[in-house]
Design a protein around this motif. Sequence first.
Motif, PDB file in Angstrom:
ATOM      1  N   ILE A 102      22.869 -77.645  47.238  1.00 33.03           N
ATOM      2  CA  ILE A 102      24.229 -78.155  47.405  1.00 33.03           C
ATOM      3  C   ILE A 102      24.855 -78.381  46.034  1.00 33.03           C
ATOM      4  N   LYS A 103      26.171 -78.440  46.011  1.00 34.48           N
ATOM      5  CA  LYS A 103      26.886 -78.668  44.765  1.00 34.48           C
ATOM      6  C   LYS A 103      27.140 -80.167  44.581  1.00 34.48           C
ATOM      7  N   VAL A 104      26.882 -80.643  43.365  1.00 40.47           N
ATOM      8  CA  VAL A 104      27.138 -82.047  43.037  1.00 40.47           C
ATOM      9  C   VAL A 104      28.013 -82.103  41.788  1.00 40.47           C
ATOM     10  N   SER A 105      28.723 -83.204  41.631  1.00 35.94           N
ATOM     11  CA  SER A 105      29.621 -83.336  40.484  1.00 35.94           C
ATOM     12  C   SER A 105      28.836 -83.387  39.184  1.00 35.94           C
ATOM     13  N   GLN A 106      29.431 -82.884  38.132  1.00 42.69           N
ATOM     14  CA  GLN A 106      28.826 -82.895  36.804  1.00 42.69           C
ATOM     15  C   GLN A 106      29.807 -83.560  35.838  1.00 42.69           C
ATOM     16  N   ARG A 107      29.342 -84.637  35.220  1.00 46.02           N
ATOM     17  CA  ARG A 107      30.191 -85.435  34.344  1.00 46.02           C
ATOM     18  C   ARG A 107      29.377 -85.912  33.131  1.00 46.02           C
ATOM     19  N   PRO A 108      30.029 -86.443  32.114  1.00 50.43           N
ATOM     20  CA  PRO A 108      29.274 -87.076  31.026  1.00 50.43           C
ATOM     21  C   PRO A 108      28.436 -88.233  31.570  1.00 50.43           C
ATOM     22  N   VAL A 109      27.158 -88.294  31.178  1.00 49.09           N
ATOM     23  CA  VAL A 109      26.256 -89.356  31.627  1.00 49.09           C
ATOM     24  C   VAL A 109      25.501 -89.920  30.428  1.00 49.09           C
ATOM     25  N   HIS A 110      25.070 -91.167  30.550  1.00 49.58           N
ATOM     26  CA  HIS A 110      24.313 -91.806  29.466  1.00 49.58           C
ATOM     27  C   HIS A 110      22.966 -91.121  29.280  1.00 49.58           C
ATOM     28  N   GLY A 111      22.245 -90.912  30.383  1.00 50.15           N
ATOM     29  CA  GLY A 111      20.991 -90.175  30.336  1.00 50.15           C
ATOM     30  C   GLY A 111      19.736 -91.000  30.113  1.00 50.15           C
ATOM     31  N   ASP A 112      19.887 -92.266  29.697  1.00 49.84           N
ATOM     32  CA  ASP A 112      18.700 -93.083  29.412  1.00 49.84           C
ATOM     33  C   ASP A 112      19.041 -94.566  29.551  1.00 49.84           C
ATOM     34  N   LEU A 113      19.729 -94.905  30.638  1.00 53.31           N
ATOM     35  CA  LEU A 113      20.253 -96.264  30.773  1.00 53.31           C
ATOM     36  C   LEU A 113      19.209 -97.206  31.367  1.00 53.31           C
ATOM     37  N   GLY A 114      18.111 -97.344  30.671  1.00 51.39           N
ATOM     38  CA  GLY A 114      17.090 -98.316  31.026  1.00 51.39           C
ATOM     39  C   GLY A 114      16.759 -99.122  29.783  1.00 51.39           C
ATOM     40  N   PHE A 115      16.904-100.429  29.828  1.00 56.83           N
ATOM     41  CA  PHE A 115      16.677-101.315  28.683  1.00 56.83           C
ATOM     42  C   PHE A 115      17.660-101.048  27.546  1.00 56.83           C
ATOM     43  N   ASN A 116      18.791-100.458  27.853  1.00 56.92           N
ATOM     44  CA  ASN A 116      19.784-100.148  26.827  1.00 56.92           C
ATOM     45  C   ASN A 116      21.127-100.802  27.126  1.00 56.92           C
ATOM     46  N   VAL A 117      21.060-101.989  27.724  1.00 55.11           N
ATOM     47  CA  VAL A 117      22.257-102.778  28.003  1.00 55.11           C
ATOM     48  C   VAL A 117      22.155-104.074  27.205  1.00 55.11           C
ATOM     49  N   ARG A 118      23.247-104.431  26.521  1.00 60.32           N
ATOM     50  CA  ARG A 118      23.268-105.647  25.713  1.00 60.32           C
ATOM     51  C   ARG A 118      24.464-106.508  26.098  1.00 60.32           C
ATOM     52  N   ARG A 119      24.335-107.812  25.858  1.00 60.32           N
ATOM     53  CA  ARG A 119      25.427-108.741  26.159  1.00 60.32           C
ATOM     54  C   ARG A 119      25.855-109.488  24.908  1.00 60.32           C
ATOM     55  N   SER A 120      27.114-109.855  24.901  1.00 58.05           N
ATOM     56  CA  SER A 120      27.656-110.727  23.861  1.00 58.05           C
ATOM     57  C   SER A 120      28.743-111.555  24.517  1.00 58.05           C
ATOM     58  N   GLY A 121      28.425-112.822  24.780  1.00 51.70           N
ATOM     59  CA  GLY A 121      29.376-113.651  25.511  1.00 51.70           C
ATOM     60  C   GLY A 121      29.579-113.093  26.905  1.00 51.70           C
ATOM     61  N   GLU A 122      30.822-112.756  27.233  1.00 54.85           N
ATOM     62  CA  GLU A 122      31.128-112.207  28.551  1.00 54.85           C
ATOM     63  C   GLU A 122      31.183-110.683  28.548  1.00 54.85           C
ATOM     64  N   LYS A 123      30.899-110.074  27.408  1.00 51.84           N
ATOM     65  CA  LYS A 123      30.988-108.618  27.305  1.00 51.84           C
ATOM     66  C   LYS A 123      29.627-107.954  27.496  1.00 51.84           C
ATOM     67  N   ILE A 124      29.671-106.737  28.048  1.00 51.95           N
ATOM     68  CA  ILE A 124      28.487-105.911  28.249  1.00 51.95           C
ATOM     69  C   ILE A 124      28.654-104.637  27.423  1.00 51.95           C
ATOM     70  N   PHE A 125      27.568-104.208  26.767  1.00 52.23           N
ATOM     71  CA  PHE A 125      27.600-102.998  25.958  1.00 52.23           C
ATOM     72  C   PHE A 125      26.449-102.071  26.354  1.00 52.23           C
ATOM     73  N   PHE A 126      26.692-100.766  26.298  1.00 47.24           N
ATOM     74  CA  PHE A 126      25.637 -99.769  26.465  1.00 47.24           C
ATOM     75  C   PHE A 126      25.295 -99.205  25.083  1.00 47.24           C
ATOM     76  N   VAL A 127      23.994 -99.105  24.780  1.00 52.51           N
ATOM     77  CA  VAL A 127      23.556 -98.600  23.474  1.00 52.51           C
ATOM     78  C   VAL A 127      22.576 -97.444  23.661  1.00 52.51           C
ATOM     79  N   ASP A 128      22.121 -96.875  22.539  1.00 50.88           N
ATOM     80  CA  ASP A 128      21.137 -95.779  22.516  1.00 50.88           C
ATOM     81  C   ASP A 128      21.623 -94.570  23.318  1.00 50.88           C
ATOM     82  N   TRP A 129      22.502 -93.801  22.704  1.00 50.88           N
ATOM     83  CA  TRP A 129      23.168 -92.690  23.378  1.00 50.88           C
ATOM     84  C   TRP A 129      22.566 -91.334  23.035  1.00 50.88           C
TER      85      TRP A 129
END
Length: 300
Positions: A177-204
């Motif tokens: 079947i066909k599925v959508s293809q878009r930009p993805v992080h690819g390794d979003l495990g243990f790569n989320v950080r917080r600062s106050g109320e903000k969330i950041f994704f790292v290690d791209w």
Amino acid sequence: KALLGREFELTDRKSGESNHNFIIKSGGEKYVLRVSKNISRRSRLQEEAKALEFLEENGLKEIPEKEWFGETEIGAVLIETYVGKEDLEKGDFTQEELRKSAKLLAEIHLTPIKKYNNFFNTEKKDKASLREIYATEYKKWSERPYREYLEIAEETDKRVEKAYEKQEELFEDVPDIKVSQRPVHGDLGFNVRRSGEKIFFVDWEYFKAGYPGHDIVYFFEHEGLSMDQRELFLGEYRKHRELGEEFEENRERYRKFLAFNDAVWAVKRIERGVGDEKKMRDIFEDRMSQLEDLHGGLLH
């Protein structure tokens, strides 16, 4: 550039599989210095540097900014801004942080593939064959580490061999079947950080064009989210971006795929004496237990 001619303090930070990481402090500012561990192998830090440029160009705020990248005598070096005050570990996510993570990931996945193609000079399609994704990229991702394990193990664990047989069956059963293809992080495990109320994704460094559904499941599995947390995340994600009908059916398939790969990764490290053996053993047994459940106890 911001560091030229300035004094700075360098401290060690938790390193990953492929890179050494350091914190640079200078003039009240903080940066992350990432150095490739293997100078004989093409570093993925170049891919990360390009990814950060692309994401910044497309208005994404909750990411590090690339300051400098270059190939040096000690390997590839990337300097980026330091974001977030602390890592979010398993069990750390509040409901609001899960909602913010879902919104941010949906924002990334909403980026048109045309923009990705224009920036990276590629010709990725808006839709891709799910069977082809598994048969090419994912099959290699499973097969090569498994073969390496067979070569280095003095005595192989029969459960791993049985699990590989199930993995092979999994590839055969993927629908065309066909599925959508878009930009993805690819390794979003243990790569989320917080600062106050903000969330950041790292290690791209594994940023690519891929199937967004797998980005989501990868995050769920490696962060060890509960079922309630997963449903909360999906509820928020769907407010910003639709998921195809195939997502639920493919969700369990990809969980099996990831569990097998994690198990082989851990048992290889045990055989090679790399890392904390108890931690690796715990990961291995946990993933084998998952595979038992996911395959209905058919590994015996």
